[in-house]
Design a protein around this motif. Structure first.
Motif, PDB file in Angstrom:
ATOM      1  N   ALA A  33     -25.855 -28.938 -59.453  1.00 13.78           N
ATOM      2  CA  ALA A  33     -24.926 -29.709 -60.286  1.00 13.78           C
ATOM      3  C   ALA A  33     -23.534 -29.775 -59.672  1.00 13.78           C
ATOM      4  CB  ALA A  33     -24.860 -29.099 -61.682  1.00 13.78           C
ATOM      5  N   GLY A  34     -23.272 -28.995 -58.647  1.00 13.20           N
ATOM      6  CA  GLY A  34     -21.967 -28.999 -58.014  1.00 13.20           C
ATOM      7  C   GLY A  34     -20.955 -28.101 -58.685  1.00 13.20           C
ATOM      8  N   TRP A  35     -21.397 -27.283 -59.611  1.00 13.65           N
ATOM      9  CA  TRP A  35     -20.483 -26.376 -60.301  1.00 13.65           C
ATOM     10  C   TRP A  35     -20.085 -25.209 -59.427  1.00 13.65           C
ATOM     11  CZ3 TRP A  35     -24.493 -26.210 -64.737  1.00 13.65           C
ATOM     12  CH2 TRP A  35     -24.454 -27.417 -65.443  1.00 13.65           C
ATOM     13  N   VAL A  36     -20.980 -24.823 -58.532  1.00 11.92           N
ATOM     14  CA  VAL A  36     -20.726 -23.699 -57.630  1.00 11.92           C
ATOM     15  C   VAL A  36     -20.961 -24.191 -56.216  1.00 11.92           C
ATOM     16  CG1 VAL A  36     -21.513 -21.410 -56.916  1.00 11.92           C
ATOM     17  CG2 VAL A  36     -21.483 -21.994 -59.333  1.00 11.92           C
ATOM     18  N   ASP A  37     -20.032 -23.936 -55.347  1.00 14.54           N
ATOM     19  CA  ASP A  37     -20.192 -24.313 -53.944  1.00 14.54           C
ATOM     20  C   ASP A  37     -19.812 -23.110 -53.089  1.00 14.54           C
ATOM     21  OD1 ASP A  37     -20.743 -25.815 -51.716  1.00 14.54           O
ATOM     22  OD2 ASP A  37     -18.718 -26.639 -51.596  1.00 14.54           O
ATOM     23  N   SER A  38     -20.692 -22.119 -53.099  1.00 14.60           N
ATOM     24  CA  SER A  38     -20.403 -20.880 -52.386  1.00 14.60           C
ATOM     25  C   SER A  38     -21.468 -20.643 -51.317  1.00 14.60           C
ATOM     26  CB  SER A  38     -20.400 -19.708 -53.372  1.00 14.60           C
ATOM     27  OG  SER A  38     -20.287 -18.505 -52.665  1.00 14.60           O
ATOM     28  N   PRO A  39     -21.054 -20.585 -50.043  1.00 16.62           N
ATOM     29  CA  PRO A  39     -22.029 -20.322 -48.984  1.00 16.62           C
ATOM     30  C   PRO A  39     -22.703 -18.966 -49.125  1.00 16.62           C
ATOM     31  CG  PRO A  39     -19.827 -20.705 -48.074  1.00 16.62           C
ATOM     32  CD  PRO A  39     -19.719 -20.756 -49.558  1.00 16.62           C
ATOM     33  N   SER A  40     -22.060 -18.017 -49.797  1.00 14.21           N
ATOM     34  CA  SER A  40     -22.658 -16.690 -49.930  1.00 14.21           C
ATOM     35  C   SER A  40     -23.871 -16.701 -50.860  1.00 14.21           C
ATOM     36  CB  SER A  40     -21.629 -15.693 -50.450  1.00 14.21           C
ATOM     37  OG  SER A  40     -21.219 -16.047 -51.750  1.00 14.21           O
ATOM     38  N   LEU A  41     -24.043 -17.749 -51.648  1.00  7.85           N
ATOM     39  CA  LEU A  41     -25.179 -17.823 -52.570  1.00  7.85           C
ATOM     40  C   LEU A  41     -26.356 -18.594 -51.996  1.00  7.85           C
ATOM     41  CD1 LEU A  41     -23.309 -18.584 -55.922  1.00  7.85           C
ATOM     42  CD2 LEU A  41     -24.189 -16.397 -55.136  1.00  7.85           C
ATOM     43  N   THR A  42     -26.235 -19.122 -50.789  1.00  3.47           N
ATOM     44  CA  THR A  42     -27.280 -20.003 -50.270  1.00  3.47           C
ATOM     45  C   THR A  42     -28.616 -19.296 -50.090  1.00  3.47           C
ATOM     46  OG1 THR A  42     -26.519 -19.598 -48.025  1.00  3.47           O
ATOM     47  CG2 THR A  42     -25.697 -21.591 -49.130  1.00  3.47           C
ATOM     48  N   GLY A  43     -28.635 -18.004 -49.778  1.00  7.56           N
ATOM     49  CA  GLY A  43     -29.894 -17.303 -49.583  1.00  7.56           C
ATOM     50  C   GLY A  43     -30.556 -16.879 -50.883  1.00  7.56           C
ATOM     51  N   PHE A  44     -29.841 -16.934 -51.995  1.00 10.16           N
ATOM     52  CA  PHE A  44     -30.356 -16.443 -53.257  1.00 10.16           C
ATOM     53  C   PHE A  44     -30.554 -17.576 -54.248  1.00 10.16           C
ATOM     54  CE2 PHE A  44     -28.312 -12.760 -51.400  1.00 10.16           C
ATOM     55  CZ  PHE A  44     -29.304 -11.819 -51.528  1.00 10.16           C
ATOM     56  N   ILE A  45     -31.473 -18.466 -53.938  1.00 16.89           N
ATOM     57  CA  ILE A  45     -31.773 -19.531 -54.867  1.00 16.89           C
ATOM     58  C   ILE A  45     -33.098 -19.249 -55.551  1.00 16.89           C
ATOM     59  CG2 ILE A  45     -30.366 -21.266 -53.690  1.00 16.89           C
ATOM     60  CD1 ILE A  45     -32.915 -22.270 -52.358  1.00 16.89           C
ATOM     61  N   PHE A  46     -33.419 -20.033 -56.540  1.00 16.65           N
ATOM     62  CA  PHE A  46     -34.583 -19.791 -57.374  1.00 16.65           C
ATOM     63  C   PHE A  46     -35.877 -19.683 -56.575  1.00 16.65           C
ATOM     64  CE2 PHE A  46     -38.159 -21.448 -59.846  1.00 16.65           C
ATOM     65  CZ  PHE A  46     -38.223 -20.461 -60.811  1.00 16.65           C
ATOM     66  N   TRP A  47     -36.096 -20.563 -55.620  1.00 16.29           N
ATOM     67  CA  TRP A  47     -37.382 -20.560 -54.896  1.00 16.29           C
ATOM     68  C   TRP A  47     -37.556 -19.301 -54.069  1.00 16.29           C
ATOM     69  CZ3 TRP A  47     -40.237 -23.539 -57.444  1.00 16.29           C
ATOM     70  CH2 TRP A  47     -39.726 -24.696 -58.019  1.00 16.29           C
ATOM     71  N   ASP A  48     -36.476 -18.810 -53.511  1.00 15.76           N
ATOM     72  CA  ASP A  48     -36.522 -17.552 -52.764  1.00 15.76           C
ATOM     73  C   ASP A  48     -36.864 -16.394 -53.701  1.00 15.76           C
ATOM     74  OD1 ASP A  48     -36.155 -16.011 -50.350  1.00 15.76           O
ATOM     75  OD2 ASP A  48     -34.236 -15.348 -51.168  1.00 15.76           O
ATOM     76  N   SER A  49     -36.283 -16.441 -54.891  1.00 11.34           N
ATOM     77  CA  SER A  49     -36.544 -15.416 -55.903  1.00 11.34           C
ATOM     78  C   SER A  49     -37.997 -15.461 -56.369  1.00 11.34           C
ATOM     79  CB  SER A  49     -35.596 -15.631 -57.085  1.00 11.34           C
ATOM     80  OG  SER A  49     -35.846 -14.716 -58.109  1.00 11.34           O
ATOM     81  N   LEU A  50     -38.493 -16.646 -56.650  1.00 11.41           N
ATOM     82  CA  LEU A  50     -39.886 -16.803 -57.103  1.00 11.41           C
ATOM     83  C   LEU A  50     -40.861 -16.346 -56.020  1.00 11.41           C
ATOM     84  CD1 LEU A  50     -41.890 -17.785 -59.252  1.00 11.41           C
ATOM     85  CD2 LEU A  50     -41.740 -20.060 -58.202  1.00 11.41           C
ATOM     86  N   LEU A  51     -40.612 -16.770 -54.801  1.00 13.38           N
ATOM     87  CA  LEU A  51     -41.474 -16.352 -53.698  1.00 13.38           C
ATOM     88  C   LEU A  51     -41.397 -14.839 -53.489  1.00 13.38           C
ATOM     89  CD1 LEU A  51     -43.454 -17.356 -51.585  1.00 13.38           C
ATOM     90  CD2 LEU A  51     -41.530 -17.758 -50.058  1.00 13.38           C
ATOM     91  N   GLY A  52     -40.207 -14.273 -53.658  1.00 14.00           N
ATOM     92  CA  GLY A  52     -40.047 -12.821 -53.535  1.00 14.00           C
ATOM     93  C   GLY A  52     -40.875 -12.076 -54.565  1.00 14.00           C
ATOM     94  N   ALA A  53     -40.863 -12.563 -55.813  1.00 19.21           N
ATOM     95  CA  ALA A  53     -41.653 -11.922 -56.867  1.00 19.21           C
ATOM     96  C   ALA A  53     -43.149 -12.024 -56.546  1.00 19.21           C
ATOM     97  CB  ALA A  53     -41.356 -12.567 -58.217  1.00 19.21           C
ATOM     98  N   LEU A  54     -43.576 -13.186 -56.083  1.00 22.68           N
ATOM     99  CA  LEU A  54     -44.993 -13.375 -55.752  1.00 22.68           C
ATOM    100  C   LEU A  54     -45.415 -12.526 -54.559  1.00 22.68           C
ATOM    101  CD1 LEU A  54     -45.277 -17.239 -56.253  1.00 22.68           C
ATOM    102  CD2 LEU A  54     -46.172 -15.443 -57.753  1.00 22.68           C
ATOM    103  N   VAL A  55     -44.591 -12.499 -53.524  1.00 22.29           N
ATOM    104  CA  VAL A  55     -44.919 -11.716 -52.322  1.00 22.29           C
ATOM    105  C   VAL A  55     -44.936 -10.225 -52.638  1.00 22.29           C
ATOM    106  CG1 VAL A  55     -44.034 -11.009 -50.050  1.00 22.29           C
ATOM    107  CG2 VAL A  55     -44.168 -13.427 -50.634  1.00 22.29           C
ATOM    108  N   GLY A  56     -43.912  -9.743 -53.332  1.00 15.77           N
ATOM    109  CA  GLY A  56     -43.859  -8.317 -53.673  1.00 15.77           C
ATOM    110  C   GLY A  56     -45.066  -7.881 -54.474  1.00 15.77           C
TER     111      GLY A  56
END
Length: 161
Positions: A33-56
């Motif tokens: 939505a453009g509310w947050v524009d922080s490069p530090s958050l790029t690695g922690f998006i929903f798909w990474d989180s979902l895949l992490g839960a599934l892989v773990g």
């Protein structure tokens, strides 16, 4: 809880998985939505989180299935599987793989020591939840690159082949 009662309650792990997914989902939506524009958050998006839960969860579920087939006894509890999914939901798929690697290493090291001093026998249950917690801390605070450099330096800078 796992050390004392040999259980990791669903009351802790399942809401934790949902919380991790929701947090990362909100970050993902905020970025889209453009509310947050922080490069530090790029690695922690929903798909990474979902895949992490599934892989773990999948890795430890696989360990449980294989150990039961090979040894005829449960080698990993369902609470451990759900705790690994929780960890993956918070630190992503790369983080959970580092956490599992550190957990297996720490578990083997401490479990082996407990067998050497005869506190535990080979077939005794050793709670894995504490090792998952320690491993996730290692994975979160010490990237794999730092661990690899430390390991190589300890070996004199060469790969053990």
């Amino acid at each position: 809880i796992d050390i004392r009662f040999q259980i990791i309650p669903d009351l802790i792990t399942l809401p934790g998985v949902v919380t991790g997914l929701l947090i990362h989902g909100m970050i993902h939506v905020s970025r889209l939505a453009g509310w947050v524009d922080s490069p530090s958050l790029t690695g922690f998006i929903f798909w990474d989180s979902l895949l992490g839960a599934l892989v773990g969860g999948a890795v430890l579920w696989g360990v449980a299935v294989v150990s039961e087939m090979m040894y005829g006894q449960v080698g990993m509890g369902g609470g451990d599987v759900k705790l690994a999914a929780l960890i993956g939901a918070f630190i992503g798929w790369k983080g959970v793989l580092r956490a599992l690697l550190a957990s297996f290493f720490l578990g083997a090291l401490i479990g082996g020591f407990m067998m050497i001093i005869r506190v535990k026998k080979r077939r005794d249950y050793i709670p894995f939840g504490p090792f998952l917690a320690l491993g996730s801390g290692v994975a979160f605070f010490y990237p794999i690159e730092r661990i690899a450099v430390w390991y190589l330096n300890a070996l004199g800078g060469t790969l053990p082949i």
